[in-house]
Design a protein around this motif. Structure first.
Motif, PDB file in Angstrom:
ATOM      1  N   GLY A  64       0.828  -1.189   0.000  1.00 50.15           N
ATOM      2  CA  GLY A  64       0.000   0.000   0.000  1.00 50.15           C
ATOM      3  C   GLY A  64       0.868   1.245   0.000  1.00 50.15           C
ATOM      4  N   ALA A  65       0.234   2.413   0.048  1.00 49.09           N
ATOM      5  CA  ALA A  65       0.965   3.685   0.043  1.00 49.09           C
ATOM      6  C   ALA A  65       1.859   3.818   1.273  1.00 49.09           C
ATOM      7  CB  ALA A  65      -0.027   4.845  -0.002  1.00 49.09           C
ATOM      8  N   ASP A  66       1.507   3.108   2.363  1.00 48.35           N
ATOM      9  CA  ASP A  66       2.309   3.161   3.585  1.00 48.35           C
ATOM     10  C   ASP A  66       3.479   2.178   3.562  1.00 48.35           C
ATOM     11  OD1 ASP A  66       0.914   0.793   3.774  1.00 48.35           O
ATOM     12  OD2 ASP A  66       0.040   1.214   5.744  1.00 48.35           O
ATOM     13  N   GLY A  67       3.646   1.439   2.461  1.00 47.93           N
ATOM     14  CA  GLY A  67       4.743   0.491   2.339  1.00 47.93           C
ATOM     15  C   GLY A  67       4.469  -0.851   2.978  1.00 47.93           C
ATOM     16  N   LYS A  68       3.227  -1.068   3.423  1.00 45.92           N
ATOM     17  CA  LYS A  68       2.855  -2.324   4.080  1.00 45.92           C
ATOM     18  C   LYS A  68       1.903  -3.116   3.200  1.00 45.92           C
ATOM     19  CE  LYS A  68       3.282  -0.259   8.653  1.00 45.92           C
ATOM     20  NZ  LYS A  68       2.568   0.120   9.879  1.00 45.92           N
TER      21      LYS A  68
END
Length: 107
Positions: free
Chosen positions: A45-49
């Motif tokens: 995702g955009a959060d890198g998770k």
């Protein structure tokens, strides 16, 4: 005819074949096809998770876990109590192992 990787079944260039733009694009397309697919690659995702929708369902509380005590070792009727008893048993076993190792002079 190209060979394929064993884990994701991605195309691999043959032997000494030059890795051309077409081969590169074929590889990228194959990776894209695996991304987000069942048994494929997870997307970030955009959060890198990894988004929760791509993670397996896990037990979220102790009430979702079942402990089967076929030998009737534990007296507790709930998971938390059984795990506590198991921890006490393991701690006692550790203490016995340490005492034995010390008596033998190996520790």
């Amino acid at each position: 005819m190209p060979t394929y990787s064993t884990k994701l079944n991605l195309p691999k260039p043959l032997g000494n074949e030059n890795f051309t733009r077409a081969k590169y694009n074929e590889l990228i397309d194959a990776i894209d096809a695996k991304a987000g697919a069942t048994s494929g690659l997870a997307q970030l995702g955009a959060d890198g998770k990894v988004p929760p929708t791509q993670l397996p369902t896990l037990a979220s509380t102790a009430t979702d876990i079942t402990v089967t005590d076929t030998a009737n070792y534990y007296t507790s009727t709930n998971v938390e109590g059984a795990l506590s008893e198991l921890g006490q048993t393991l701690n006692g076993t550790r203490a016995n192992l340490v005492a034995t190792a010390q008596a033998l002079g190996v520790m």
